[in-house]
Design an enzyme around this catalytic site. Sequence first.
Site, PDB file in Angstrom:
ATOM      1  N   ASP A 256      -0.581   2.362  -5.353  1.00  9.55           N
ATOM      2  CA  ASP A 256      -0.599   0.927  -5.620  1.00  9.55           C
ATOM      3  C   ASP A 256      -1.843   0.579  -6.429  1.00  9.55           C
ATOM      4  O   ASP A 256      -2.858   1.265  -6.339  1.00  9.55           O
ATOM      5  CB  ASP A 256      -0.589   0.146  -4.299  1.00  9.55           C
ATOM      6  CG  ASP A 256      -1.818   0.432  -3.439  1.00  9.55           C
ATOM      7  OD1 ASP A 256      -2.165   1.627  -3.270  1.00  9.55           O
ATOM      8  OD2 ASP A 256      -2.439  -0.518  -2.945  1.00  9.55           O
TER       9      ASP A 256
ATOM     10  N   HIS B  13       0.828  -1.216   0.000  1.00  4.86           N
ATOM     11  CA  HIS B  13       0.000   0.000   0.000  1.00  4.86           C
ATOM     12  C   HIS B  13       0.863   1.268   0.000  1.00  4.86           C
ATOM     13  O   HIS B  13       0.375   2.331  -0.355  1.00  4.86           O
ATOM     14  CB  HIS B  13      -0.903  -0.019   1.237  1.00  4.86           C
ATOM     15  CG  HIS B  13      -2.326   0.350   0.974  1.00  4.86           C
ATOM     16  ND1 HIS B  13      -2.930   0.306  -0.274  1.00  4.86           N
ATOM     17  CD2 HIS B  13      -3.296   0.766   1.824  1.00  4.86           C
ATOM     18  CE1 HIS B  13      -4.195   0.679  -0.160  1.00  4.86           C
ATOM     19  NE2 HIS B  13      -4.446   0.965   1.097  1.00  4.86           N
TER      20      HIS B  13
ATOM     21  N   ASN C 127      -9.666   3.543  -2.676  1.00  2.00           N
ATOM     22  CA  ASN C 127     -10.270   4.532  -1.779  1.00  2.00           C
ATOM     23  C   ASN C 127      -9.463   5.816  -1.648  1.00  2.00           C
ATOM     24  O   ASN C 127     -10.033   6.893  -1.438  1.00  2.00           O
ATOM     25  CB  ASN C 127     -10.537   3.919  -0.409  1.00  2.00           C
ATOM     26  CG  ASN C 127     -11.637   2.878  -0.465  1.00  2.00           C
ATOM     27  OD1 ASN C 127     -12.576   3.002  -1.248  1.00  2.00           O
ATOM     28  ND2 ASN C 127     -11.521   1.851   0.344  1.00  2.00           N
TER      29      ASN C 127
ATOM     30  N   ASN D 156      -7.040   6.163   2.936  1.00  2.00           N
ATOM     31  CA  ASN D 156      -8.446   6.416   2.589  1.00  2.00           C
ATOM     32  C   ASN D 156      -8.894   7.839   2.864  1.00  2.00           C
ATOM     33  O   ASN D 156      -9.975   8.230   2.436  1.00  2.00           O
ATOM     34  CB  ASN D 156      -9.359   5.439   3.334  1.00  2.00           C
ATOM     35  CG  ASN D 156      -9.120   4.002   2.912  1.00  2.00           C
ATOM     36  OD1 ASN D 156      -8.362   3.729   1.988  1.00  2.00           O
ATOM     37  ND2 ASN D 156      -9.770   3.088   3.585  1.00  2.00           N
TER      38      ASN D 156
END
Length: 194
Positions: free
Chosen positions: A97, A23, A118, A72
């Site tokens: 990513d 991530h 997100n 997010n």
Amino acid sequence: MAEQPWLIVGLGNPGTQYERTRHNIGQMVVDELARRASAGFKSHKTNARVAEGRIVPGGPRLILAKPNTYMNTSGGPVAQLVRFYSLDPARLIVVHDELDIPFDTIKLKSGGGHGGHNGVRDIASAIGTPDFIRVRVGVGRPPGRTDAADHVLSPFTSAERQVLPNLVSDGADAVELVTTQGLVAAQQRYHAPS
């Protein structure tokens, strides 16, 4: 009038436990760009760490940023950065990513949907448009029945770590190409069949 700088945002999560996870590949790419520009990150009032510099003398000015928020909720700091630097969203490059792209692959696009990402969704909502450039760094789909969230929050495998420096370098090269030659030139290089 001088050309507007580029704002390059590397997405990821804060904290040492996330530093080497899939991530955080966007932040790894932005770290590489900062290294190339000999620029250090400093706290910024927009709730991000920011480094500024040029990679090549006379080249475009780059504002490199890593939001201090979780992935997010990246939109708030990115929107504040866009306003702080008075930038057109077309001068924003978000590096993140991408599950739907095989590991060790780079793809680029401008605008369009968020593809379930997100962080990208939150940025588009916060700045009021999806029309910004995305450098999508492939981390691949999880094996078997592994949950996608668990996959992106896990560290790279030992085999992936062997390739990771090249992938990060390719991501930084792709960003550089966008800022110097444009999105189409970068797409032609990274989307060409191998």
